[in-house]
Enzyme design. Structure first.
Site, PDB file in Angstrom:
ATOM      1  N   GLY A  49      60.962   9.897  67.180  1.00  9.49           N
ATOM      2  CA  GLY A  49      62.405  10.096  66.980  1.00  9.49           C
ATOM      3  C   GLY A  49      63.170   8.583  67.008  1.00  9.49           C
ATOM      4  CG  LEU A  69      63.661   8.966  62.685  1.00 10.65           C
ATOM      5  CD1 LEU A  69      63.588   9.727  61.409  1.00 10.65           C
ATOM      6  CD2 LEU A  69      62.204   8.756  63.224  1.00 10.65           C
ATOM      7  CD  GLU A  84      66.646   0.828  56.612  1.00  3.30           C
ATOM      8  OE1 GLU A  84      65.807   0.865  55.986  1.00  3.30           O
ATOM      9  OE2 GLU A  84      67.520   1.969  56.314  1.00  3.30           O
ATOM     10  CG  HIS A  95      61.160   5.205  62.822  1.00  2.00           C
ATOM     11  ND1 HIS A  95      62.148   4.876  63.703  1.00  2.00           N
ATOM     12  CD2 HIS A  95      60.075   5.486  63.476  1.00  2.00           C
ATOM     13  CE1 HIS A  95      61.472   4.908  64.846  1.00  2.00           C
ATOM     14  NE2 HIS A  95      60.300   5.003  64.926  1.00  2.00           N
ATOM     15  N   GLY A 143      53.178   1.507  62.012  1.00  2.00           N
ATOM     16  CA  GLY A 143      53.869   0.215  61.619  1.00  2.00           C
ATOM     17  C   GLY A 143      52.871  -0.910  62.407  1.00  2.00           C
ATOM     18  CB  VAL A 163      61.093  -2.947  58.903  1.00  4.74           C
ATOM     19  CG1 VAL A 163      62.764  -3.022  58.298  1.00  4.74           C
ATOM     20  CG2 VAL A 163      60.356  -2.185  57.939  1.00  4.74           C
ATOM     21  CG  MET A 205      64.638  -3.131  62.373  1.00  4.67           C
ATOM     22  SD  MET A 205      65.452  -2.086  61.512  1.00  4.67           S
ATOM     23  CE  MET A 205      66.593  -3.269  60.550  1.00  4.67           C
ATOM     24  NE  ARG A 229      60.477   2.086  75.212  1.00  4.89           N
ATOM     25  CZ  ARG A 229      59.308   2.364  74.901  1.00  4.89           C
ATOM     26  NH1 ARG A 229      58.585   2.063  74.083  1.00  4.89           N
ATOM     27  NH2 ARG A 229      58.821   3.522  75.638  1.00  4.89           N
TER      28      ARG A 229
END
Ligand code: PAF
Length: 204
Positions: A31, A33, A35, A37, A147, A176, A184, A187
């Site tokens: 969760g 979320l 960019e 994700h 990722g 990203v 990104m 956290r």
């Protein structure tokens, strides 16, 4: 978009997709979320007929002094983003659904988990591997998207899938970044302005 909390219902929704000849791409998330994700979801959409996203903050992968209780949560926004991105199924189980309390099995991927993040977070990758293996049983997708930001995680999951003959293709997606180069991450919200300015040095 179906938002499901129950394992059997989710299995049925995925089976329905696959029985009607549609391929399923899975994007597992915790969760909050961002960019990063969303780019996983977009890649999953481009490579699959239907996309399933899981939203579950997996307690098994947090150590006793880590940030489980403080982990950022934004379910309403997450669901809105999934809807906009054309996700077909969101599986958002409770902790009790995923871990009813009587399990005695865990997955330990040896060697690859010994250094780097695994060296500093004992048990972290056992929690990741066990949680992701359970998600793969609930959502037997054709492909799952991870990722490259969490590179050790990606390598550990690839190895687990190979060792356990799980018939899901693992697709690695590029990191990203913010305009100044910071990767990104949910956290990043925890960083003070000073830490934020230091963190960018990693990518430099
Ligand atoms: O990368 C994450 O968000 C988590 O480690 C994952 C893969 C969803 C497993 O809980």
């Amino acid at each position: 978009m179906k938002v499901l909390h129950d394992i059997d219902e989710t299995r049925r929704a995925i089976r329905d997709q696959q029985q009607s000849g549609r391929t399923v791409g899975l994007v597992p998330t915790m969760g909050a979320l961002h960019e990063g994700h969303l780019s996983l979801i977009r890649t999953a959409r481009a490579q699959s007929d239907a996309v399933a996203v899981t939203i579950f903050v997996n307690p098994l992968q947090f150590g006793p002094n880590e940030d489980l209780a403080a982990y950022p949560e934004s379910m309403e926004d997450d669901l809105a983003n999934c809807e906009v991105e054309g996700v077909s199924v969101v599986f958002a189980p409770s902790e009790k659904t995923m871990y009813p309390g009587d399990a005695v099995t865990k997955i330990h991927v040896r060697r690859l988990t010994e250094g780097l993040c695994g060296g500093r977070r004992p048990g972290h990758f056992d929690g990741v591997a066990t949680g992701v293996a359970k998600l793969f049983q609930i959502i037997p997708a054709d492909k799952a998207f991870f990722g490259e930001k969490d590179y050790q995680q990606l390598v550990v999951i690839r190895q687990m899938v190979q060792d356990l003959n799980i018939p899901i293709e693992i697709v690695a997606c590029p990191t990203v970044r913010e305009p100044d180069g910071l990767a990104m991450s949910s956290r990043n919200a925890f960083l003070s302005p000073h830490e934020r300015s230091q963190a960018v040095l990693l990518s430099k």
